[in-house]
Write a protein that holds these residues in place. Structure first.
Motif, mmCIF file in Angstrom:
data_model
loop_
_atom_site.group_PDB
_atom_site.id
_atom_site.type_symbol
_atom_site.label_atom_id
_atom_site.label_comp_id
_atom_site.label_asym_id
_atom_site.label_seq_id
_atom_site.Cartn_x
_atom_site.Cartn_y
_atom_site.Cartn_z
ATOM 1 N N ARG A 66 0.727 -1.372 -0.108
ATOM 2 C CA ARG A 66 -0.143 -0.174 0.058
ATOM 3 C C ARG A 66 0.797 1.035 0.060
ATOM 4 N NH1 ARG A 66 -3.727 -0.121 5.008
ATOM 5 N NH2 ARG A 66 -2.021 -1.660 5.890
ATOM 6 N N THR A 67 2.203 0.965 -0.125
ATOM 7 C CA THR A 67 3.023 2.168 -0.093
ATOM 8 C C THR A 67 3.039 2.887 -1.408
ATOM 9 O OG1 THR A 67 4.861 0.590 -0.658
ATOM 10 C CG2 THR A 67 4.612 1.310 1.500
ATOM 11 N N SER A 68 3.213 4.579 -1.271
ATOM 12 C CA SER A 68 3.337 5.225 -2.469
ATOM 13 C C SER A 68 4.729 6.145 -2.426
ATOM 14 C CB SER A 68 2.326 6.122 -2.291
ATOM 15 O OG SER A 68 1.159 5.723 -2.849
ATOM 16 N N LYS A 95 -12.002 4.020 -4.870
ATOM 17 C CA LYS A 95 -11.503 4.495 -6.207
ATOM 18 C C LYS A 95 -10.078 4.110 -6.526
ATOM 19 C CE LYS A 95 -15.428 7.462 -7.221
ATOM 20 N NZ LYS A 95 -16.195 7.161 -5.811
ATOM 21 N N PRO A 96 -9.576 2.794 -6.757
ATOM 22 C CA PRO A 96 -8.190 2.814 -6.965
ATOM 23 C C PRO A 96 -7.508 3.395 -8.401
ATOM 24 C CG PRO A 96 -9.193 0.873 -7.625
ATOM 25 C CD PRO A 96 -10.319 1.897 -6.896
ATOM 26 N N VAL A 97 -6.395 3.793 -8.187
ATOM 27 C CA VAL A 97 -5.755 4.224 -9.351
ATOM 28 C C VAL A 97 -5.224 3.132 -10.305
ATOM 29 C CG1 VAL A 97 -3.807 5.236 -10.299
ATOM 30 C CG2 VAL A 97 -4.674 6.301 -7.931
ATOM 31 N N LEU A 149 -4.391 0.155 -6.011
ATOM 32 C CA LEU A 149 -3.814 0.377 -7.328
ATOM 33 C C LEU A 149 -4.441 -0.773 -8.212
ATOM 34 C CD1 LEU A 149 -0.704 1.907 -8.503
ATOM 35 C CD2 LEU A 149 -1.496 -0.334 -9.529
ATOM 36 N N VAL A 150 -4.965 -0.423 -9.267
ATOM 37 C CA VAL A 150 -5.585 -1.637 -9.952
ATOM 38 C C VAL A 150 -4.513 -1.814 -11.390
ATOM 39 C CG1 VAL A 150 -7.797 -1.784 -9.274
ATOM 40 C CG2 VAL A 150 -7.217 0.066 -11.305
ATOM 41 N N THR A 268 -0.595 -5.051 -6.878
ATOM 42 C CA THR A 268 -1.776 -4.421 -7.155
ATOM 43 C C THR A 268 -2.849 -5.027 -6.746
ATOM 44 O OG1 THR A 268 -2.102 -5.224 -9.491
ATOM 45 C CG2 THR A 268 -0.232 -3.560 -9.009
ATOM 46 N N ASP A 269 -4.133 -4.575 -6.883
ATOM 47 C CA ASP A 269 -5.468 -5.360 -6.633
ATOM 48 C C ASP A 269 -5.641 -6.353 -7.692
ATOM 49 O OD1 ASP A 269 -6.041 -3.239 -4.923
ATOM 50 O OD2 ASP A 269 -7.776 -2.707 -5.821
#
Length: 343
Positions: A66-68, A95-97, A149-150, A268-269
């Protein structure tokens, strides 16, 4: 649908109870050590499954995924609080990126792509080591929960991306060849071969991706040779010599430390890392003493590292190393209570 959700919830509860049962404290440190040696690998496997349970709020779970910013980019993930990691938690505003790296998109075209998820797809293994995963809108769903994120990010495959991590160990010895004991814990100090990754600068186990159709045992040996011995740059004669010595090391008894999902910053998801971490131990040190460590391929540096609880390693590698120390009854922590009781 309700029945399936109830089944998942009950499974999560059962795993939580199992986890609680193996963390029961005993007054006898020796008894706990024996118990831990039997269950340490299964504990980490259970912990991974609990992580994908009913509420996703387990502390320190699914953090690196989950890190950015996302590795190798400036992409910021949508923030996912601990209590909303699990898919069973309703979150209508999620609303994932969307992000897939250009290098991944430059790969084989997906115009006629019809993968067989949850099974062996030709030479490509699309089964997860953690069991069946859900498919939603034609995309696999990360069994550990939301990541913000997807897409595929840096990962080449939708769903599980399989890796292998060889953990090569030896006992730390003095100039006379005697095993060195830690003055506080009273246990012998174990060392492992670590590489410094070029992509992120973190120290890690010298592992890598399993090629289509490749056996895990072959991947383990190949990746160690490429990253820790720079075998790709050797002459044919040097490669044969390295191969002979590695065959001796990798053909002996070994410990499978872990199989399953990895909390990796590239996840990612819809795409995630899974690994099989295996410990090959050079008890006398004779094999590895005759092999010169030399960084190669994805490794910037390589060296022997003392195993202890101060290690800061890539992804879930510190947890794998801790399990090796427990299995080998080696030094891990200066805290005697932690050595006795912590799983």
């Amino acid at each position: 649908m309700a029945g399936r959700l109830l089944g998942k919830a009950l499974a999560a509860v059962s795993l939580s109870l199992a986890l609680a049962s193996v963390t029961i404290r005993s007054s006898r440190c020796r008894g706990i050590q024996a118990f831990r040696n039997s269950f340490s690998s299964s504990w980490f496997h259970l912990n991974t499954n609990v992580m994908s349970g009913s509420n996703g709020s387990k502390e320190n779970s699914h953090n690196k995924a989950r890190t950015s910013p996302y590795p190798g980019s400036k992409v910021e993930r949508s923030q996912v609080p601990n209590e909303k990691v699990g898919w069973l938690v309703e979150w209508q505003d999620y609303k994932p990126v969307e992000y897939t790296a250009v290098s991944v998109l430059a790969g084989p075209s997906e115009s006629n792509f019809s993968p067989k998820f949850n099974e062996k797809d030709g030479h490509v293994e699309r089964k997860s080591k953690n069991g069946l995963y859900e498919i939603e809108n034609g995309r696999p769903r990360n069994p550990a929960g939301r990541t913000g994120l997807v897409g595929r990010g840096l990962l080449g495959r939708w769903g599980p991306n399989h890796a292998a991590d060889p953990i090569i160990t030896r006992w730390k010895r003095d100039s006379s060849g005697n095993k060195i004991m830690h003055p506080v814990s009273g246990k012998h100090i174990l060392q492992f071969v670590a590489i410094k990754r070029k992509d992120c600068g973190e120290w890690a186990i010298p592992g890598g991706m399993v090629d289509p159709g490749e056996k895990i045992s072959a991947t383990l040996k190949r990746e160690f040779g490429e990253e820790a011995l720079n075998s790709l740059q050797k002459t044919s004669a040097e490669k044969r010599e390295i191969e002979e010595k590695l065959h001796k090391l990798f053909s002996q008894d070994h410990l499978v430390i872990y199989k399953g999902y990895v909390d990796d910053p590239r996840n990612t998801d819809n795409a995630w890392m899974e690994t099989e971490a295996v410990n090959y131990h050079d008890e006398t040190g004779e094999i590895m003493d005759n092999l010169m460590l030399e960084a190669g391929d994805d490794a910037g540096k390589v060296k022997w590292v003392d195993i202890n609880d101060k290690l800061k390693l890539y992804a879930s590698h510190s947890q794998f190393i801790k399990l090796v120390a427990e299995k080998r009854d080696a030094h891990w922590s200066e805290d005697s209570e932690a050595d006795c009781h912590a799983l």
